[in-house]
Write an enzyme that holds these catalytic residues in place. Structure first.
Site, short mmCIF file in Angstrom:
data_model
loop_
_atom_site.label_atom_id
_atom_site.label_comp_id
_atom_site.label_asym_id
_atom_site.label_seq_id
_atom_site.Cartn_x
_atom_site.Cartn_y
_atom_site.Cartn_z
N GLN A 1 9.41 -21.23 -21.19
CA GLN A 1 7.95 -21.36 -21.16
C GLN A 1 7.53 -22.76 -21.61
O GLN A 1 8.01 -23.25 -22.63
CB GLN A 1 7.32 -20.27 -22.06
CG GLN A 1 5.80 -20.27 -22.06
CD GLN A 1 5.20 -19.92 -20.70
OE1 GLN A 1 5.70 -19.09 -19.97
NE2 GLN A 1 4.11 -20.57 -20.36
N LYS B 1 4.69 -12.16 -17.93
CA LYS B 1 5.82 -12.37 -17.03
C LYS B 1 6.85 -11.25 -17.21
O LYS B 1 7.41 -10.74 -16.25
CB LYS B 1 6.46 -13.75 -17.28
CG LYS B 1 5.57 -14.88 -16.79
CD LYS B 1 6.02 -16.25 -17.28
CE LYS B 1 5.03 -17.31 -16.80
NZ LYS B 1 5.34 -18.66 -17.28
N ASP C 1 12.46 -22.10 -12.14
CA ASP C 1 11.31 -22.99 -12.10
C ASP C 1 11.50 -24.17 -11.16
O ASP C 1 10.56 -24.93 -10.93
CB ASP C 1 11.06 -23.55 -13.51
CG ASP C 1 10.04 -22.74 -14.26
OD1 ASP C 1 9.16 -22.16 -13.62
OD2 ASP C 1 10.12 -22.71 -15.50
#
Ligand code: NAP
Length: 283
Positions: free
Chosen positions: A98, A54, A121
């Site tokens: 994460q 990422k 997210d």
């Protein structure tokens, strides 16, 4: 029939190119450069690898990034303190934590505390609520957003299709169902208490397998010609595999490779969401 591939790697590349161009145009106009903060709690090697990917994806398209690591023994309070610092940091556009985090971390508390504007997210209840209600401005979570983006790129009709989602997690199954519903699919969500799973999956024009169970979906459970999206990341004999059993590719019309399908799309949507978070903050 051999299924055509829903090639996530190829589509992700196009997304990166579009974001790179948008970032460079923005900066050329004197606009701010987006900045992604990633947070990894613990030392799980697979999670560390995802975070590194990422970071690399962000940097490649001109998005700045910073990487924060906390010990596996960290408490919810310690992670909250970091989140609060990143919320206040003017330079940070987007915060990614994460998952999965170690068990002692209360992720529902963390999700509440990430600034909704920086919530790349889409886990904050404000963003999840806006997506559920179909209100503008909600952040669509990366994996579900990547799934619908991929289907649309390959011109697979979602409107009017029977979409069957196997899995109802807040991370994947539930928001995928909402995004399909928003696009006018007729949606069925299956889970471990579903009776006659095969009866449901066989009716699917679009089948999304997100159970995390290798070989759960066998070829006789798939409608001929269906578009099958294999979200799961299972490890079988040291190799990555999804939920699909042998031979599904001979029945399905379209299929995501695994690896190479949903994973690259998830990371691409993270990069797209990071740019969008900065645009919302500083139009
Ligand atoms: P999760 O929280 O474990 O949820 C799994 C869901 O599948 C649950 O709703 C569960 O039902 C259902 N399920 C499990 N076994 C089933 C069965 N035999 N029949 C019917 N339903 C069943 O997992 P998740 O976070 O949603 O992730 C799902 C998979 O996707 C995992 O393998 C994960 O690693 C992968 N993933 C991949 C990406 C990517 O970028 N490729 C991103 C996120 C997740 P109950 O609710 O009844 O328990």
């Amino acid at each position: 029939m051999t299924a055509r591939l829903l090639d996530g790697r190829a589509v992700a590349k196009q997304v990166y190119a579009e974001v790179e161009q948008a970032v460079s145009e923005r900066v050329a106009r004197g606009g701010s450069r987006p900045r992604l903060a990633t947070v990894l709690v613990g030392d799980d090697p697979a999670s560390a690898q995802y975070v590194e990917l990422k970071q690399r994806n962000a940097q490649k398209v001109g998005i700045e990034s910073e990487d924060h690591r906390l010990l596996a023994s960290s408490t919810t309070e310690e992670l909250l303190a970091l989140v609060e610092r990143l919320n206040r940091d003017e330079r940070v556009s987007a915060i990614l934590i994460q998952q999965p985090a170690p068990k002692q971390i209360d992720m529902s508390r963390i999700a509440m505390e990430v600034d909704p504007v920086k919530d790349v997210d889409g886990f904050h209840p404000i963003n999840a609520g806006k997506v559920a209600l179909g209100l503008p401005g909600g952040v669509e979570p990366c994996t579900p957003a990547g799934i619908v983006y991929l289907l649309e790129k390959f011109s697979i009709s979602i409107a009017g299709a029977n979409a069957v989602i196997v899995g109802r997690s807040n991370l994947v199954g539930k928001p995928t169902a909402l995004l399909m519903l928003k696009r006018n699919a007729t949606v069925t969500v299956c889970h471990t208490k579903t009776q006659d799973l095969a009866g449901h999956t066989r009716a699917a024009d679009i089948l999304v397998a997100a159970a995390g169970r290798a070989n759960l979906i066998t070829r006789d459970m798939v409608k001929p010609g269906a578009a099958v999206v294999d979200v799961s990341t299972n490890w079988v004999d040291g190799r990555q595999a999804g939920d699909l059993g042998h031979g599904v590719e001979e029945v399905a019309g379209w299929l995501t490779p695994n690896p190479g399908g949903v994973g690259p799309m998830t990371r691409a949507m993270l990069i797209k969401n990071t740019l969008e978070a900065e645009v919302r903050r500083r139009p």
